[in-house]
Design a protein around this motif. Structure first.
Motif, short mmCIF file in Angstrom:
data_model
loop_
_atom_site.label_atom_id
_atom_site.label_comp_id
_atom_site.label_asym_id
_atom_site.label_seq_id
_atom_site.Cartn_x
_atom_site.Cartn_y
_atom_site.Cartn_z
N ALA A 1 -6.71 -1.05 1.53
CA ALA A 1 -6.82 -0.84 2.97
C ALA A 1 -5.50 -1.17 3.67
O ALA A 1 -5.07 -0.47 4.59
N LYS A 2 -4.86 -2.22 3.21
CA LYS A 2 -3.58 -2.61 3.81
C LYS A 2 -2.52 -1.54 3.55
O LYS A 2 -1.73 -1.20 4.44
N GLU A 3 -2.50 -1.00 2.32
CA GLU A 3 -1.54 0.07 2.01
C GLU A 3 -1.82 1.31 2.86
O GLU A 3 -0.88 1.97 3.33
N ALA A 4 -3.08 1.63 3.09
CA ALA A 4 -3.44 2.80 3.90
C ALA A 4 -2.99 2.62 5.34
O ALA A 4 -2.45 3.56 5.96
N THR A 5 -3.17 1.42 5.90
CA THR A 5 -2.74 1.18 7.29
C THR A 5 -1.22 1.23 7.39
O THR A 5 -0.68 1.73 8.39
N GLN A 6 -0.53 0.73 6.37
CA GLN A 6 0.92 0.79 6.40
C GLN A 6 1.42 2.23 6.31
O GLN A 6 2.37 2.61 6.99
N ALA B 1 -0.25 4.90 7.32
CA ALA B 1 -0.57 5.56 8.60
C ALA B 1 0.43 5.14 9.67
O ALA B 1 0.89 5.97 10.48
N ALA B 2 0.80 3.87 9.67
CA ALA B 2 1.77 3.40 10.67
C ALA B 2 3.12 4.05 10.44
O ALA B 2 3.82 4.42 11.39
N ALA B 3 3.50 4.21 9.18
CA ALA B 3 4.78 4.85 8.87
C ALA B 3 4.75 6.32 9.30
O ALA B 3 5.76 6.85 9.80
N ALA B 4 3.61 6.98 9.11
CA ALA B 4 3.51 8.40 9.48
C ALA B 4 3.59 8.57 10.99
O ALA B 4 4.28 9.48 11.49
N THR B 5 2.90 7.71 11.74
CA THR B 5 2.97 7.81 13.21
C THR B 5 4.35 7.46 13.71
O THR B 5 4.81 8.04 14.70
N LYS B 6 4.99 6.54 13.05
CA LYS B 6 6.34 6.15 13.45
C LYS B 6 7.30 7.33 13.23
O LYS B 6 8.17 7.59 14.03
#
Length: 180
Positions: free
Chosen positions: A160-165, A167-172
């Motif tokens: 879950a932590k890897e998925a949030t990271q 997603a954050a990288a993609a939005t960034k």
């Protein structure tokens, strides 16, 4: 340094100092005494070496047979019947293959010393047929399940932590593209 220490002398006496002349005289006396002792020692050594050369060698010398003693032992002759002199053992003298005496505890741990009923119980316990063994196995199974669940939860949290990271990288990355 003054005689009498830091606080003076006894009952309020004044400190007394050694004059330099007295110190020089004491040092000269010590040097003369040492020279005389060395001269006498050399003369005695010469006489002993002449005696050894001319003598038949039947004299017993205490210096050759005795070991060097520590501390006060050299000054006082002590005979202690309880003291055991430790002898240095050579590696070649040590017997490794000889019969070894077991201590009481070690001999008890050998299965041949157990009673037959004790030996039978141990066998059944290892097979898991006794009540105690069954309870131990049940407890171990519970612990194993708890550890598996904890490992599974940890793995899920990591994913879950890897998925949030990600997603954050993609939005960034999208925000940086829109600004350009």
């Amino acid at each position: 340094m003054p005689k009498g220490g830091k606080k003076g002398g006894h009952k309020g006496r004044m400190r007394t100092y050694t004059s330099p002349e007295e110190i020089d005289a004491q040092m000269k006396e010590e040097k003369e005494r040492k020279k005389k002792e060395e001269e006498e020692g050399a003369a005695v050594n010469d006489n002993q070496s002449e005696d050894k050369l001319t003598g038949s060698g039947s004299e017993d010398s205490d210096d050759e047979g005795s070991e060097k003693r520590k501390g006060v032992e050299g000054l006082i002759e002590i005979e202690n019947p309880n003291r055991v002199a430790q002898k240095a053992k050579k590696v070649t003298d040590i017997e490794l293959e000889g019969p070894k005496q077991l201590s009481r505890r070690e001999s008890y741990l050998i299965p041949s010393h157990y009673s037959p009923s004790c030996y039978r119980y141990m066998k059944m316990h290892l097979a898991g047929k006794t009540d105690q063994a069954k309870a131990d196995l049940a407890r171990l199974a519970i612990i194993k399940k708890q550890r598996e669940e904890a490992a599974r939860k940890k793995e899920e949290e990591r994913k879950a932590k890897e998925a949030t990271q990600a997603a954050a990288a993609a939005t960034k990355g999208l925000h940086t593209l829109s600004l350009k």
